[in-house]
Design an enzyme around this catalytic site. Structure first.
Site, mmCIF file in Angstrom:
data_model
loop_
_atom_site.group_PDB
_atom_site.id
_atom_site.type_symbol
_atom_site.label_atom_id
_atom_site.label_comp_id
_atom_site.label_asym_id
_atom_site.label_seq_id
_atom_site.Cartn_x
_atom_site.Cartn_y
_atom_site.Cartn_z
ATOM 1 N N PRO A 89 0.809 -1.224 0.000
ATOM 2 C CA PRO A 89 0.000 0.000 0.000
ATOM 3 C C PRO A 89 0.844 1.277 0.000
ATOM 4 O O PRO A 89 0.359 2.341 -0.386
ATOM 5 C CB PRO A 89 -0.823 -0.102 1.292
ATOM 6 N N GLU A 116 0.861 -8.746 8.535
ATOM 7 C CA GLU A 116 0.923 -7.313 8.812
ATOM 8 C C GLU A 116 1.848 -6.567 7.856
ATOM 9 O O GLU A 116 1.694 -5.377 7.622
ATOM 10 C CB GLU A 116 1.383 -7.094 10.261
#
Length: 245
Positions: A89, A116
């Site tokens: 991202p 994560e």
């Protein structure tokens, strides 16, 4: 072109690699695709590829060794260093322009994350760049990899039945694509614009360019800032902007 995808879920790619334009490109040997499970490179007796982050925090991080070893293995015989792409991202936003640049490479390696995130050493010392589909978070990088591979492979010479098929696509010219119609001319009172059935190719080209500019102005005016516009385009835009008022 050769494309390798490092993933914990290689089965997700089986149908994708064998379907539609991607499948035809593989069958025609225009591209070689493989999904590599980097869990196979784990030296942990339980084949773990993640661990808790130093300093505490939420979730688990992918450890560096399996991913480093997987990339080293699949690139060992490469004549030149491949482009190693981390799907993240935080990366540069993927665009049509980026797809066109990647389509010129001989070897791409996509690393699909999960959990994560990644150990920072993967980001700093292994990958050549980071790419993102947009400002949102996915469960893993697999779906993002499929989108990017699809956008790249369709640009390879011979992947599409017509070489020019992608040239009018939205974003290829910097603008959104013009409206298109097919038979019948009159569907329940909704008619195809007369110019498109006129047979006048010059007028059709002008109409398409005008409608492309109109749609971009209406839906994505930000694209106009970087589009390659002629003097005629600028005059058309001025007229269209007056119509909006």
């Amino acid at each position: 072109m050769k494309i390798d995808v490092l993933t914990l879920f290689p089965d997700l790619f089986e149908t994708f690699f064998s379907t539609s334009i991607i499948g035809r490109a593989v069958a025609d040997k225009r591209v070689t695709l493989s999904a590599v499970n980097f869990r196979d490179y784990s030296k942990n007796k339980h084949h773990k590829v993640d661990d808790y982050p130093y300093g505490g925090g939420q979730g688990m991080l992918l450890t560096p060794e399996p991913i480093f070893d997987a990339v080293a293995d699949i690139t060992a015989s490469a004549m030149q260093k491949p482009r190693v792409i981390l799907l993240c991202p935080q990366g540069e936003r993927f665009t049509q322009s980026k797809a066109e640049k990647l389509a010129k490479d001989e070897h791409l390696v996509f690393i699909c994350g999960h959990y994560e995130g990644f150990d920072e050493r993967i980001r700093e010392h292994l990958v050549t760049e980071e790419l993102s589909l947009g400002d949102f978070v996915l469960t893993g990088g697999e779906t993002a990899a499929m989108v990017m591979i699809d956008a790249v492979v369709r640009l390879l010479p011979g992947a599409l039945s017509k070489v020019s098929s992608h040239e009018d696509d939205s974003f290829s010219s910097g603008l959104l694509e013009f409206p298109q119609y097919t038979r019948p001319v009159d569907f329940r009172g909704m008619k195809v614009p007369d110019v498109l059935v006129s047979g006048n190719h010059a007028k059709i080209a002008t109409w398409r360019r005008t409608e492309s500019l109109r749609r971009t102005l209406q839906r994505r005016p930000d694209l106009l800032e970087h589009a390659d516009l002629s003097e005629a385009d600028l005059k058309t835009l001025a007229t269209l902007q007056l119509e909006k008022k």
